[in-house]
Structure formats: structure tokens, C-alpha cells
Design an enzyme around this catalytic site. Structure first.
Site, PDB file in Angstrom:
ATOM      1  N   LEU A 455      60.222 -13.130 -17.270  1.00  0.00           N
ATOM      2  CA  LEU A 455      61.497 -13.790 -17.656  1.00  0.00           C
ATOM      3  C   LEU A 455      61.848 -15.237 -16.546  1.00  0.00           C
ATOM      4  O   LEU A 455      61.577 -15.002 -15.461  1.00  0.00           O
ATOM      5  CB  LEU A 455      62.662 -13.180 -17.664  1.00  0.00           C
ATOM      6  N   ASP A 497      61.563  -7.923 -14.179  1.00  0.00           N
ATOM      7  CA  ASP A 497      61.804  -8.806 -15.271  1.00  0.00           C
ATOM      8  C   ASP A 497      60.259  -9.207 -15.925  1.00  0.00           C
ATOM      9  O   ASP A 497      60.135 -10.149 -16.396  1.00  0.00           O
ATOM     10  CB  ASP A 497      62.602  -9.957 -15.050  1.00  0.00           C
TER      11      ASP A 497
END
Length: 583
Positions: A455, A497
């Protein structure tokens, strides 16, 4: 001529004559010794070796042409050479005419060789100087055999002692009994105590009175040569006054030409503990019969044909059939199992234990279909019941309702393989799936694609809105990824992430398209927390899972490197590992 000069001249002449005679003696003896097959040395006074025959040279590794050592100690190991020299000194002093012993000679390669040493003092001819003949008999193989025998005896004695096996050995020719240390230990008889000639009567005296008639009968039948009486069980009193149970095994090992037994050997084992357990079990049997009706497990007793004879209350509840209804019916009609995994009907455990003549267990795959329509996860064990003669008498089936525990196991198994926050498979589950995908590719079944997703701008969400907001955003990202992937693809959270997706049976070009859809879907995700919107994106790296990786990085390393390249290009984009390498 002066008298003293005349005496000196006479003495010198005598010494010369002695030397001549000694030389002739040596030559005569040497010729004989050199032909002898036994290694021999010839020594003169003072211990000098004046002759070493061919056999002795071969023994110590001296060639025929080479000069043999003259020092006696050179032929022996250091400590042994000194001992031989001291013994020779005794011969020279007339304290003995011979000696015999075992010593170690020194081979030219440094290896010691055990020899049987035999030394004789030989008088010289016509009053000449005596000499010593040393005969060296090679006993190295004998010594090795003795060492091996000692080792073997120690090993077996140690094994028998460790197993607490007492050994007895009856020599009937001499009417003599040998008893080992452990045999005495289990009866508390001292090692140095002599057990007299009345060993038979003493044995019966130590025996429990209730066992004497039976053992006398067995002894009589043994004496008649009947088979099957070589294992005995009886009680014997120890010196401490208590009785121990003895398991005695033995039999004849030597016979004369008429078939009469000359020697018998056997072992005794203290089985008091086992007998105590047997007696306790016999007492427990009656108590168990009363207890069966109230146990929490279901229990079904069947006869040798597999028809129900008894069923307790728990079995009634789990099968939905009363004991009255079930009696006389085949077990398979009442206890019906199916496989949890396949749904197939499982073999009746009772019939399986009959066929295999052993215990049958169904631990983790059985579902019991009751007559009342209930389905229960069960764990069961079926065991055959045999008579004392080894005849099949029936079987006992014991089963438990494990519905709740298996549900908990499934939950635990799911938790162990899934990320608690997002519900996606975790890194461990992903690595197992990646290993399977690689195996498929290497076997030529099909290729796959691996997508590594990281991300972008996720950290500001955590920093400004807090970890609760970050957790919720990760959950939404996970659902977004699952929405794009197919049902048979593997999407996992492998880091904070970071996500990875295995696109099964997907070529690289199509895998790049799927990764692009995921990147766009995440970019389109508008996340709002506490009234404030947050915009994030994702970078993706893609590589093909083929028979071999394109680089030493491995497939996951290639996808990670491609993802790093995507971030370097400005983020929110897709890069394949092949593009990085000009593909």
C-alpha cells in the site's frame, strides 16, 4: 718364567679357549634355530642378542639381510623389555633354569604383538659359557579372541543385569548349579554364599506352599520329556521374608550320545509387579461391569457375529436407539458412520476389528448418523474380545461425542492459518500455498502468477487517524482484493500493509491485468474516518511461477523486487519482473 706371569698367560689361554668353545656352541645352536619355524633369540651373558632366527626376524619385521638389533630391549615394548631382562638375570645367576610368560614384542612398524615367551638356559660345551634361548610364540590372535570374549561376556552380563534377568546354569554331570548376581539379588542372597548340593530341596523350601504341588507336577512332566513346560510362574520367598513372583524360562542345551540331558540353562525374571497388576485387574473387572452403565462414553458390546448384546445409556442417547431395540441387531445397522471429508459411508469399526484382529480407531473423520436424525462428530475405538484360548468372543465399541471439541479445533485451525485482522490467509498459509504452486509448475501441470502488493500512503492514515483507523482500512483493502480475485485464487496478508496473491493457472499477461484491476480498485477506494476522507493507492509487482525462477531471488523475491520498482516509478502502478529485465 715368573709364576705370576705364567698364571696370567694360563688364564688368557683359558679365556681364549672358552671363547672358541662358546663360538662353536653358538654356531651349532644357530644353525638349528635358523631352521625352526618358531621365532627364537639367542642371548649371551649380559643380555646381548647374538642370534635372531628367520622366524623371529619375520615376527618383528626385520629383513633377512638386515642386521638384527643386539639390545634385548629393542625387541620388546618398553615395560615388557625390562621385565624380560630381569628374568634373564635370574637365569644367569642360577636362581632358575627357565621362565615362561606373556609379553609384547615391538614390530618394526611400531605395533605391539603379544607372544608367549619361553626362556631356557643352555650350558656351553665342555664347560664353556652358557647361553639363553628365548622362544617367542605369536599369541596375538589368541589375545584378540580373549579380549573379544571378555567384551562379549561383559556386554551380555550388562544386558542381563539391565533387564534384571537372573541366570541359572545346571551342570547335571557334577550336579552343580551356577547362579548369577541378579539371580541372587532378586532373592536377597549374598553373592559369596555357597548354595549347597541340596539345591532342589532348597528351591522347594523357598517356594510358596500353594505353588509346590503344581511345580512338582511340572518338574515330573519335564523329566518325562514333555514339551511346553519350559516357562514357569511361581512364588518364591526372599531372605527378607516376602514373596516375589518368578517367571522362569529355560531348557537343556547339552545331551550325551543317548539323548540324556547333561546341562540346562535358563533365566528368572521378577514379575511381582505384573502379577500384582493382574490381581488388581481381576478385582477391577467386577467393578467395571457395574460402572459401564454410568460412564459418559457410549459403549456397545457385540458377539462374535457382530450382533449387539449390550449398549449403555450414553450409547442409547447418541445413536437414538434403545438397548432393547438394538439387542440382536448388527452393529452396522445401529452405529452408522460417514466420513466428514468425503461424505462416504465408513466401514463398521466392529467388523474392521474382526477382519484385522486388532484395535480399530476412528479419531478425526467420523460423523455418527443417529436414528433420530441427529448428526454428531464422534471418536471411537473398536477392539476384539478374545477368550483365554485365543478364540474370538466378540468386540467392544467405545465412542465419544466430540462435536464441540472438533468445532473448536476447526476454529483453532482457521485461526492458525488466517490473519486475525483481515480474515485473509496469513503468511504461513501463503507460504504453504506457494510451495504447492511451485510443485505444480515444476511437475509441468500448469503455471501460475504471483502478485506482491504494497500500500502507498498508508502510514499517514495510522499517524493521523490512529491504529484503529488503519486496521479498518486494512480490512476494507482485504475485501477489495478478494472482490477482484477469483474464488480459487489465494490472497493473503503477509505483512503490515503488504499482501500477496497467487493467481492459479494464470499466464503472466493476464496476471498483470488482474494486478492492474486490484491497483485501480484500491485507488478508487475512498476511506472516511471521523468525517475525514483518506486516499491511498497500491504498488504491485508480478512474476510468473514456472518450473524455475527467472533469478536467484526466488518467486517471492522477484515479485517483491518488481513491487519496489513500481514504487520507484511513481507508485500506483504495476511492474512485472520480466519488464525489469527487458522482457
Amino acid at each position: 718364567m715368573p709364576d705370576d706371569l705364567a698364571m696370567g698367560t694360563s688364564s688368557s689361554a683359558a679365556q681364549t679357549s672358552d671363547a672358541v668353545r662358546f663360538g662353536r656352541t653358538m654356531q651349532s645352536i644357530s644353525k638349528v634355530l635358523d631352521l625352526a619355524p618358531v621365532p627364537m633369540l639367542l642371548l649371551e651373558r649380559g643380555g646381548t642378542v647374538v642370534f635372531c632366527n628367520r622366524a623371529a626376524r619375520a615376527l618383528v619385521g626385520v629383513s633377512v639381510d638386515a642386521a638384527a638389533p643386539e639390545e634385548l630391549g629393542s625387541y620388546f615394548q618398553s615395560g615388557d623389555g625390562l621385565a624380560v631382562s630381569l628374568q634373564c638375570d635370574r637365569l644367569w645367576r642360577g636362581e632358575a633354569s627357565s621362565f615362561r610368560g606373556e609379553q609384547r614384542v615391538q614390530h618394526s612398524d611400531g605395533a605391539p604383538i603379544w607372544v608367549l615367551l619361553d626362556a631356557q638356559l643352555v650350558e656351553g660345551e665342555a664347560g664353556g659359557e652358557p647361553c639363553i634361548i628365548l622362544q617367542l610364540t605369536d599369541i596375538e590372535l589368541q589375545k584378540q579372541a580373549e579380549a573379544a570374549l571378555i567384551y562379549s561376556e561383559r556386554r551380555w552380563n550388562s544386558a542381563l543385569e539391565s533387564a534384571r534377568q537372573g541366570v541359572w546354569d545346571y551342570d547335571m554331570r557334577r550336579d552343580h548349579m551356577y547362579y548369577s548376581k541378579m539371580w541372587r539379588t532378586m532373592r536377597h542372597i549374598p553373592e559369596d554364599e555357597e548354595i549347597g548340593a541340596k539345591h532342589d530341596s532348597e528351591w522347594y523350601d523357598r517356594m510358596h506352599p500353594d505353588d509346590v504341588p503344581r511345580m512338582r507336577e511340572i518338574a515330573r512332566r519335564q523329566g518325562q520329556g514333555e514339551q511346553g513346560f519350559d516357562i514357569l510362574e511361581y512364588r518364591e520367598k526372599t531372605r527378607q521374608g516376602d514373596y516375589v513372583w518368578i517367571l522362569s524360562r529355560g531348557g537343556p542345551i547339552e545331551w550325551d550320545e543317548h539323548g540324556t540331558v547333561l546341562r540346562a540353562v535358563g533365566t528368572d525374571t521378577d514379575i511381582t509387579h505384573i502379577k500384582t497388576i493382574e490381581l488388581e485387574l481381576a478385582a477391577e473387572k467386577e467393578r467395571l461391569r457395574v460402572t459401564l452403565e454410568s460412564i459418559a462414553d457410549g459403549m456397545i458390546a457385540a458377539d462374535a457375529t457382530g450382533h449387539i448384546e449390550f449398549m449403555n445409556r450414553t450409547a442409547e442417547q447418541l445413536t437414538g436407539v434403545t438397548a432393547v431395540e438394538a439387542r440382536g441387531k448388527p452393529v452396522r445397522d445401529v452405529f452408522r458412520l460417514r466420513s466428514e471429508r468425503s461424505g462416504d459411508v465408513l466401514d463398521c469399526p466392529v467388523w474392521s476389528c474382526f477382519e484385522k484382529q486388532g484395535v480399530i480407531r476412528v479419531d478425526d473423520d467420523g460423523i455418527l448418523f443417529g436414528q433420530d436424525g441427529e448428526q454428531r462428530d464422534v471418536r471411537c475405538t473398536a477392539a476384539p474380545v478374545m477368550t483365554a484360548d485365543g478364540v474370538l468372543a466378540g468386540a467392544v465399541l467405545v465412542f465419544q461425542d466430540v462435536t464441540q471439541s472438533r468445532a473448536l479445533q476447526r476454529q483453532l485451525a482457521h485461526s492458525a492459518a488466517h490473519d486475525e485482522l483481515t480474515g485473509l490467509p496469513n503468511r504461513a498459509a501463503f507460504e504453504r500455498a506457494l510451495t504447492d504452486a511451485i510443485a505444480e509448475a515444476r511437475s509441468g501441470q500448469r503455471d501460475h502468477c504471483l502478485v506482491y502488493l504494497d500500500l502507498d500512503r498508508f502510514k499517514p492514515v495510522n499517524d493521523s487517524a490512529g491504529h484503529a483507523a488503519g486496521d479498518e482500512l486494512l480490512r476494507q483493502v482485504a475485501q477489495t482484493i478478494k472482490g477482484v480475485c477469483r474464488s480459487h485464487d489465494m490472497a493473503a496478508r503477509i505483512g503490515g500493509d503488504e499482501f500477496a496473491i497467487i493467481l492459479n493457472g494464470c499466464p503472466l499477461t493476464h496476471g498483470r491485468d488482474v494486478a492492474g484491476k486490484i491497483v485501480r480498485a484500491i485507488a478508487a477506494l475512498v476511506f472516511t474516518w471521523a468525517g475525514r476522507p483518506y486516499q491511498i493507492s497500491a504498488s504491485a509487482g508480478v512474476t510468473a511461477i514456472t518450473s524455475e525462477p527467472a533469478s536467484p531471488l526466488g518467486f517471492l523475491g522477484e515479485a517483491d523486487a518488481a513491487c519496489y520498482a513500481a514504487k520507484a516509478r511513481g507508485r500506483a502502478c504495476v511492474v512485472t519482473f520480466a519488464e525489469m529485465n527487458g522482457g
